[in-house]
Design a protein around this motif. Structure first.
Motif, PDB file in Angstrom:
ATOM      1  N   TRP A  41     -33.027  16.595 -68.007  1.00 41.63           N
ATOM      2  CA  TRP A  41     -32.895  15.156 -67.802  1.00 41.63           C
ATOM      3  C   TRP A  41     -33.697  14.753 -66.569  1.00 41.63           C
ATOM      4  CZ3 TRP A  41     -30.729  13.491 -72.037  1.00 41.63           C
ATOM      5  CH2 TRP A  41     -29.826  14.329 -72.708  1.00 41.63           C
ATOM      6  N   ARG A  42     -34.150  13.525 -66.565  1.00 30.38           N
ATOM      7  CA  ARG A  42     -34.998  13.054 -65.472  1.00 30.38           C
ATOM      8  C   ARG A  42     -34.284  13.096 -64.124  1.00 30.38           C
ATOM      9  NH1 ARG A  42     -39.656  10.042 -65.128  1.00 30.38           N
ATOM     10  NH2 ARG A  42     -39.721   9.752 -67.391  1.00 30.38           N
ATOM     11  N   ASP A  43     -32.966  12.881 -64.114  1.00 26.03           N
ATOM     12  CA  ASP A  43     -32.251  12.871 -62.842  1.00 26.03           C
ATOM     13  C   ASP A  43     -31.774  14.275 -62.438  1.00 26.03           C
ATOM     14  OD1 ASP A  43     -30.377  13.195 -64.792  1.00 26.03           O
ATOM     15  OD2 ASP A  43     -29.083  11.545 -64.176  1.00 26.03           O
ATOM     16  N   ASP A  44     -32.174  15.316 -63.182  1.00 24.37           N
ATOM     17  CA  ASP A  44     -31.846  16.707 -62.827  1.00 24.37           C
ATOM     18  C   ASP A  44     -33.153  17.490 -62.812  1.00 24.37           C
ATOM     19  OD1 ASP A  44     -30.636  19.104 -62.278  1.00 24.37           O
ATOM     20  OD2 ASP A  44     -29.925  19.433 -64.321  1.00 24.37           O
ATOM     21  N   THR A  45     -33.847  17.423 -61.682  1.00 23.25           N
ATOM     22  CA  THR A  45     -35.209  17.939 -61.580  1.00 23.25           C
ATOM     23  C   THR A  45     -35.254  19.199 -60.724  1.00 23.25           C
ATOM     24  OG1 THR A  45     -36.043  15.679 -61.724  1.00 23.25           O
ATOM     25  CG2 THR A  45     -37.580  17.350 -60.949  1.00 23.25           C
ATOM     26  N   ALA A  46     -36.010  20.182 -61.199  1.00 18.45           N
ATOM     27  CA  ALA A  46     -36.224  21.399 -60.414  1.00 18.45           C
ATOM     28  C   ALA A  46     -37.188  21.110 -59.271  1.00 18.45           C
ATOM     29  CB  ALA A  46     -36.785  22.501 -61.311  1.00 18.45           C
ATOM     30  N   ASP A  47     -36.997  21.799 -58.154  1.00 21.24           N
ATOM     31  CA  ASP A  47     -37.833  21.596 -56.971  1.00 21.24           C
ATOM     32  C   ASP A  47     -39.159  22.319 -57.168  1.00 21.24           C
ATOM     33  OD1 ASP A  47     -38.985  21.312 -54.541  1.00 21.24           O
ATOM     34  OD2 ASP A  47     -37.425  22.327 -53.393  1.00 21.24           O
ATOM     35  N   PRO A  48     -40.273  21.602 -57.291  1.00 22.13           N
ATOM     36  CA  PRO A  48     -41.559  22.277 -57.509  1.00 22.13           C
ATOM     37  C   PRO A  48     -41.999  23.120 -56.321  1.00 22.13           C
ATOM     38  CG  PRO A  48     -41.888  19.926 -57.146  1.00 22.13           C
ATOM     39  CD  PRO A  48     -40.414  20.138 -57.267  1.00 22.13           C
ATOM     40  N   ASP A  49     -41.521  22.790 -55.117  1.00 23.13           N
ATOM     41  CA  ASP A  49     -41.916  23.562 -53.937  1.00 23.13           C
ATOM     42  C   ASP A  49     -41.404  24.999 -53.981  1.00 23.13           C
ATOM     43  OD1 ASP A  49     -43.263  21.400 -52.759  1.00 23.13           O
ATOM     44  OD2 ASP A  49     -41.385  20.612 -51.938  1.00 23.13           O
ATOM     45  N   GLN A  50     -40.439  25.279 -54.836  1.00 22.88           N
ATOM     46  CA  GLN A  50     -39.879  26.627 -54.963  1.00 22.88           C
ATOM     47  C   GLN A  50     -40.590  27.434 -56.048  1.00 22.88           C
ATOM     48  OE1 GLN A  50     -37.509  27.714 -52.827  1.00 22.88           O
ATOM     49  NE2 GLN A  50     -37.746  25.704 -51.854  1.00 22.88           N
ATOM     50  N   TRP A  51     -41.832  27.117 -56.345  1.00 21.83           N
ATOM     51  CA  TRP A  51     -42.520  27.753 -57.468  1.00 21.83           C
ATOM     52  C   TRP A  51     -42.715  29.253 -57.270  1.00 21.83           C
ATOM     53  CZ3 TRP A  51     -47.162  30.320 -57.096  1.00 21.83           C
ATOM     54  CH2 TRP A  51     -47.939  30.108 -55.964  1.00 21.83           C
ATOM     55  N   GLN A  52     -42.897  29.701 -56.021  1.00 22.54           N
ATOM     56  CA  GLN A  52     -43.107  31.139 -55.793  1.00 22.54           C
ATOM     57  C   GLN A  52     -41.838  31.941 -56.089  1.00 22.54           C
ATOM     58  OE1 GLN A  52     -44.647  30.754 -51.726  1.00 22.54           O
ATOM     59  NE2 GLN A  52     -46.632  31.508 -52.450  1.00 22.54           N
ATOM     60  N   GLU A  53     -40.698  31.426 -55.664  1.00 23.57           N
ATOM     61  CA  GLU A  53     -39.429  32.090 -55.974  1.00 23.57           C
ATOM     62  C   GLU A  53     -39.170  32.060 -57.475  1.00 23.57           C
ATOM     63  OE1 GLU A  53     -35.277  32.152 -57.143  1.00 23.57           O
ATOM     64  OE2 GLU A  53     -36.496  30.327 -57.019  1.00 23.57           O
ATOM     65  N   ARG A  54     -39.533  30.940 -58.097  1.00 23.99           N
ATOM     66  CA  ARG A  54     -39.359  30.808 -59.555  1.00 23.99           C
ATOM     67  C   ARG A  54     -40.285  31.787 -60.281  1.00 23.99           C
ATOM     68  NH1 ARG A  54     -40.246  25.794 -59.478  1.00 23.99           N
ATOM     69  NH2 ARG A  54     -38.074  25.305 -59.000  1.00 23.99           N
ATOM     70  N   LEU A  55     -41.496  31.937 -59.781  1.00 19.05           N
ATOM     71  CA  LEU A  55     -42.438  32.883 -60.373  1.00 19.05           C
ATOM     72  C   LEU A  55     -41.912  34.309 -60.299  1.00 19.05           C
ATOM     73  CD1 LEU A  55     -45.240  33.508 -61.575  1.00 19.05           C
ATOM     74  CD2 LEU A  55     -46.114  33.641 -59.222  1.00 19.05           C
ATOM     75  N   ALA A  56     -41.277  34.662 -59.188  1.00 17.33           N
ATOM     76  CA  ALA A  56     -40.722  36.005 -59.030  1.00 17.33           C
ATOM     77  C   ALA A  56     -39.631  36.264 -60.068  1.00 17.33           C
ATOM     78  CB  ALA A  56     -40.179  36.193 -57.623  1.00 17.33           C
ATOM     79  N   ARG A  57     -38.795  35.254 -60.330  1.00 13.40           N
ATOM     80  CA  ARG A  57     -37.724  35.427 -61.326  1.00 13.40           C
ATOM     81  C   ARG A  57     -38.293  35.561 -62.736  1.00 13.40           C
ATOM     82  NH1 ARG A  57     -34.753  31.035 -61.808  1.00 13.40           N
ATOM     83  NH2 ARG A  57     -35.600  29.742 -60.126  1.00 13.40           N
ATOM     84  N   VAL A  58     -39.323  34.763 -63.042  1.00 13.47           N
ATOM     85  CA  VAL A  58     -39.948  34.856 -64.361  1.00 13.47           C
ATOM     86  C   VAL A  58     -40.632  36.213 -64.532  1.00 13.47           C
ATOM     87  CG1 VAL A  58     -41.763  33.909 -65.842  1.00 13.47           C
ATOM     88  CG2 VAL A  58     -40.242  32.362 -64.596  1.00 13.47           C
ATOM     89  N   GLN A  59     -41.280  36.694 -63.478  1.00 10.30           N
ATOM     90  CA  GLN A  59     -41.940  38.003 -63.554  1.00 10.30           C
ATOM     91  C   GLN A  59     -40.918  39.122 -63.754  1.00 10.30           C
ATOM     92  OE1 GLN A  59     -44.142  37.838 -59.858  1.00 10.30           O
ATOM     93  NE2 GLN A  59     -46.062  37.354 -60.922  1.00 10.30           N
ATOM     94  N   ALA A  60     -39.757  39.002 -63.103  1.00 12.73           N
ATOM     95  CA  ALA A  60     -38.710  40.014 -63.282  1.00 12.73           C
ATOM     96  C   ALA A  60     -38.188  40.006 -64.715  1.00 12.73           C
ATOM     97  CB  ALA A  60     -37.570  39.760 -62.293  1.00 12.73           C
ATOM     98  N   TRP A  61     -38.005  38.799 -65.269  1.00 12.55           N
ATOM     99  CA  TRP A  61     -37.569  38.693 -66.665  1.00 12.55           C
ATOM    100  C   TRP A  61     -38.612  39.268 -67.602  1.00 12.55           C
ATOM    101  CZ3 TRP A  61     -39.886  35.289 -70.351  1.00 12.55           C
ATOM    102  CH2 TRP A  61     -39.219  35.245 -71.578  1.00 12.55           C
TER     103      TRP A  61
END
Length: 505
Positions: free
Chosen positions: A263-283
């Motif tokens: 939803w538009r009012d529930d947005t992920a923080d784009p500044d955390q992309w490196q931490e998000r990338l680490a989680r995707v790489q682990a998956w």
């Protein structure tokens, strides 16, 4: 004129027709095309294309028809809009309308009915293609941005539909909003990685268990991209919207609930992309390990099949080796009740019982084989995973001890090894493609006498490689297009559909 008491229930009749349309359209590509044409015609009558919205079904209802092609999230509500490409299609002809009527009257011949050639495939084959294209698009965005930032806004890369709006904006704000562009590029790389992984999962029943977590990560990643775009551009990014539409449709089909980031009012923080990338790489690493385990399992099953065939042929020394392979399969995690294992060992159940005291693994397998009153091949239907394995085996029987040419993409040693082992190849000749590369360099590989089939990965191949088909015709080699990646099941499916008749002949 009917009285009020006998007035037809028009609303109920319309609802019944819509329900029937939804059910039929899920598996009928041609019907979906006709529905889009009719929808475009109705919008044309209404006289307003741009502001046409159709409310999506509420939670718990199926989205049904895939004629709802575009979605937007606004004011906390989801709507489906009509894709502009649909409006450009020609209007329905009389034959179209007659076919639609015949469809619901049950008057179509069996040959006209769509048939899914791979029952284990949970979705249309073009779903994997769509995800692969999205992955390439987001990767192209990231590469375009990073190249421009490294050269003060000047970009030597050719613009593409994926980077169309980015080029103009970069010239204006490459330096003033440098950090925002870097965040956007990183967020695009995250989506590219997860879309690529999802393209390998959606049509693979064996890896279906990894899909829910992948969808959760995808929801967060696409939300972060949407937020990053809003810092740089007034309009949404078309690729992000397309990925969101796929995500919503997939979760509806699989009944997967995504509690966040839809939803538009529930947005992920784009500044955390490196931490998000680490989680995707682990998956993705966990997923790759399972793919490797499956590859090793397939190799052991092939080895066991060969050893048992030698025992039947009179090679008594192969039986102890077969027992070792059975132990290795159980140690790898294959359950003793595995259908293929019981099917292979059913003719050897007496010898297996005699050897069951040698190890706990053999005892477990002997008990499971003994529980079947008759051969598993006669009493049990194939599961989706078994059907995938069976198809791989059938294609391997056609390709074993031959060479295969694969054109497109950058060579990946682990993928090469996986393909070679899965199909028992003598060699996989991987011809990677470079910009401005001459197609003539590929001809000698296709001409080799041991080459049984030529695969063209159209996702990565240069447009000029259309000449490959001419080479295949010249040297009488089956030509197979791979539209969506290198997964073993996908390759087996495409070879079986496009070339099995020629290979058998």
């Amino acid at each position: 004129m009917p009285t009020e008491e006998h007035q037809p229930d028009l609303t109920g009749a319309i609802q019944a027709v819509l329900d029937a349309l939804q059910r039929q359209a899920r598996n009928d590509h041609e019907l979906r095309r006709h529905l889009r044409v009719i929808g475009a015609a109705l919008l044309s009558i209404a006289g307003d294309h741009n502001d046409a919205f159709v409310k999506l079904p509420s939670e718990g209802e199926s989205s049904g028809s895939s004629a709802l092609q575009a979605a937007d999230v606004a004011d906390g509500r989801a709507y489906a809009t009509v894709d502009a490409s649909v409006l450009a299609q020609p209007l329905a002809t009389d034959d179209d309308i007659k076919r639609l009527a015949a469809h619901f009257a049950g008057e179509l011949d069996a040959a006209d009915q769509p048939v899914s050639p791979l029952p284990s495939t949970p979705s249309d084959q073009d779903e994997a293609i769509q995800l692969a294209e999205l992955s390439d698009c987001f990767q192209a965005k990231a590469a375009y941005i990073r190249q421009a930032l490294s050269s003060s806004g000047k970009n030597s890369l050719e613009p593409s539909p994926c980077t169309q709006w980015i080029g103009a904006k970069l010239k204006q704000s490459a330096q003033s909003q440098r950090s925002d562009w870097e965040v956007f590029a990183g967020s695009c790389e995250v989506v590219a990685l997860i879309a690529d992984a999802l393209s390998e999962i959606v049509n693979n029943a064996v890896l279906k268990e990894y899909l829910p977590e992948g969808l959760l990560l995808a929801a967060e990643a696409q939300s972060a991209v949407a937020a990053a775009v809003r810092r740089l551009y007034k309009k949404p990014d078309p690729a992000q919207e397309r990925f969101f539409r796929w995500l919503r449709q997939r979760t509806d089909v699989d009944r997967v609930y995504l509690p966040r980031y839809m939803w538009r009012d529930d947005t992920a923080d784009p500044d955390q992309w490196q931490e998000r990338l680490a989680r995707v790489q682990a998956w993705r690493e966990t997923l790759d390990k399972e793919i490797y385990r499956r590859r090793h399992e397939r190799k052991l099953f092939g080895k066991l099949r060969y050893q048992l065939s030698q025992v039947v042929a009179g090679a008594a020394d192969q039986w102890p080796r077969a027992l070792q392979t059975i132990n290795a399969l159980i140690d790898l995690g294959v359950p003793p009740s595995h259908r293929m294992l019981r099917q292979l060992l059913w003719p050897f159940r007496d010898q297996l019982n005699a050897a069951s005291a040698e190890s706990r693994q053999l005892g477990w397998v002997a008990r499971e084989v003994a529980r079947a009153a008759t051969s598993p091949s006669d009493t049990e239907p194939l599961s989706p995973a078994d059907r995938d394995e069976k198809l791989v085996e059938q294609v391997a029987d056609l390709l074993r001890n031959t060479s295969v040419v694969l054109i497109g993409g950058d060579e990946r040693p682990l993928v090469r090894q996986t393909i070679e082992e899965a199909f028992g190849l003598r060699e996989l000749i991987w011809c990677d493609t470079r910009p401005h590369q001459s197609h003539l360099a590929i001809e000698p590989f296709i001409a080799r006498p041991e080459v049984s089939v030529v695969l063209l990965a159209i996702r990565w191949a240069s447009h000029r490689l259309g000449a490959v088909r001419e080479f295949c015709e010249r040297y009488n080699k089956p030509f197979v297009r791979l539209p969506a990646g290198y997964s073993i099941n996908q390759i087996a499916y495409q070879i079986w559909e496009q070339a099995s008749e020629r290979l058998r002949a």
